[in-house]
Design an enzyme around this catalytic site. Structure first.
Site, PDB file in Angstrom:
ATOM      1  N   CYS A  79       0.837  -1.207   0.000  1.00 35.83           N
ATOM      2  CA  CYS A  79       0.000   0.000   0.000  1.00 35.83           C
ATOM      3  C   CYS A  79       0.873   1.259   0.000  1.00 35.83           C
ATOM      4  O   CYS A  79       1.517   1.580   1.008  1.00 35.83           O
ATOM      5  CB  CYS A  79      -0.920  -0.028   1.226  1.00 35.83           C
ATOM      6  SG  CYS A  79      -1.823   1.502   1.522  1.00 35.83           S
ATOM      7  N   CYS A  82      -0.046   3.949   2.548  1.00 41.32           N
ATOM      8  CA  CYS A  82       0.370   3.523   3.890  1.00 41.32           C
ATOM      9  C   CYS A  82       1.810   3.951   4.170  1.00 41.32           C
ATOM     10  O   CYS A  82       2.152   4.322   5.299  1.00 41.32           O
ATOM     11  CB  CYS A  82       0.249   2.007   4.036  1.00 41.32           C
ATOM     12  SG  CYS A  82      -1.427   1.357   3.861  1.00 41.32           S
TER      13      CYS A  82
END
Length: 327
Positions: A79, A82
């Site tokens: 991600c 993230c």
């Protein structure tokens, strides 16, 4: 992805008067006990950011949230947002210096927790305060907005639940996880003799002896899986020893609100092989109770999970049911 839910609107439910009073009383009791024992209760800076999995969620998030707000960062290695958000949260955890703890949960390895929190996309940030969860925001967010949300969360923790955070000792970093004179601790074990003694005690129905033998192992090696399972089994067998099954089941049926009656019946259910019945009985006890009674039922359910083993699908299903009634 734009950040969502960047408000504390969920705090209305979170700050229910009864829950707040119970959590505040527990926090004050914990601080008083620490003072009586002469403990400073300090942690090293490294303890402000922790990796959490399903096995450790109860201890490292739910229990910890009774003394400090726990912010949960749901993330994954693949991600990209993230990778932008997580370093910001980690830096802020250090900067806030014990006002909150950051728990990082890898969704690929802990999909059950992701489902329990209803995470629809990552990064997703939640908080747990006094055992109760609320969403904070989803997606990468500007640091100013994150700070505002954290400030509101901390204010709720202080005003509604009496959570003033944890003390951080920067000098404890060097000694964290080290033995005498900074040397790494000696590896635990071996425990073959103690474990054999525990099994022999179990075979002889010497349950106090077996319990003590397993506790001796866990005192030196808290993560010893065999001793953890053995202790849970020995304690269960010790509790059901001498029970009158007919009377226990009658008491449970006649007094559905009596937590002790439900605990005894759940123990008998498990010993008799009725695993789902035991788990369902205790989940229902958690749902219908509050305060110390709720904690008693929850902790007994977790103890019975240890008897069956965390990988068993019946345990997985019961954990999901427990999370639903807790949150």
């Amino acid at each position: 992805m734009q950040p969502r839910n960047m408000s504390m609107s969920g705090v209305v439910d979170l700050a229910a008067v009864k829950a707040a009073g119970e959590a505040k009383a527990k926090a004050e009791e914990a601080r008083a006990q620490a003072a009586r024992q002469g403990g400073g209760g300090t942690v090293p800076p490294a303890a402000l950011v922790i990796d959490v999995d399903e096995a450790g969620f109860e201890r490292e998030v739910l229990q910890r949230s009774t003394e400090v707000p726990v912010v949960i960062d749901f993330w994954a290695e693949w991600c990209e947002p993230c990778k932008q958000l997580s370093p910001v949260l980690e830096r802020l955890a250090a900067e806030y210096n014990g006002r909150f703890v950051l728990a990082k949960i890898d969704v690929d390895a802990n999909q059950l927790l992701m489902q329990q929190f209803g995470v629809q996309g990552i990064p997703a940030v939640f908080a747990v305060v006094a055992g109760q969860a609320l969403p904070l925001f989803q997606g990468a967010a500007p640091e100013a907005q994150i700070r505002q949300t954290l400030d509101q969360l901390i204010q709720v923790g202080e005003e509604r639940f009496g959570l003033t955070g944890i003390a951080v000792d920067p000098n404890a970093e060097a000694a964290y996880g080290a033995g005498a004179e900074g040397a790494p601790p000696a590896p635990p074990g071996p425990y073959d003799a103690l474990l054999e003694a525990a099994v022999s005690a179990l075979d002889a129905n010497d349950f106090p002896g077996a319990i003590q033998a397993y506790k001796n192992v866990l005192a030196d090696d808290p993560g010893n899986t065999e001793a953890t399972l053995g202790l849970a089994q020995a304690e269960l067998l010790s509790r059901v020893q001498g029970m009158d099954p007919g009377q226990v089941r009658k008491d449970a049926a006649d007094r559905p609100a009596d937590v002790d009656a439900q605990l005894a019946a759940a123990d008998l259910d498990l010993v008799g092989g009725h695993v789902e019945d035991a788990f369902g009985r205790l989940v229902e006890a958690v749902r219908r109770t509050a305060g110390d009674d709720r904690d008693k039922a929850r902790l007994r359910l977790l103890a019975l999970f240890e008897v069956i083993g965390g990988d068993d699908p019946r345990v997985t299903a019961a954990r999901s049911a427990l999370a639903r009634v807790l949150f």
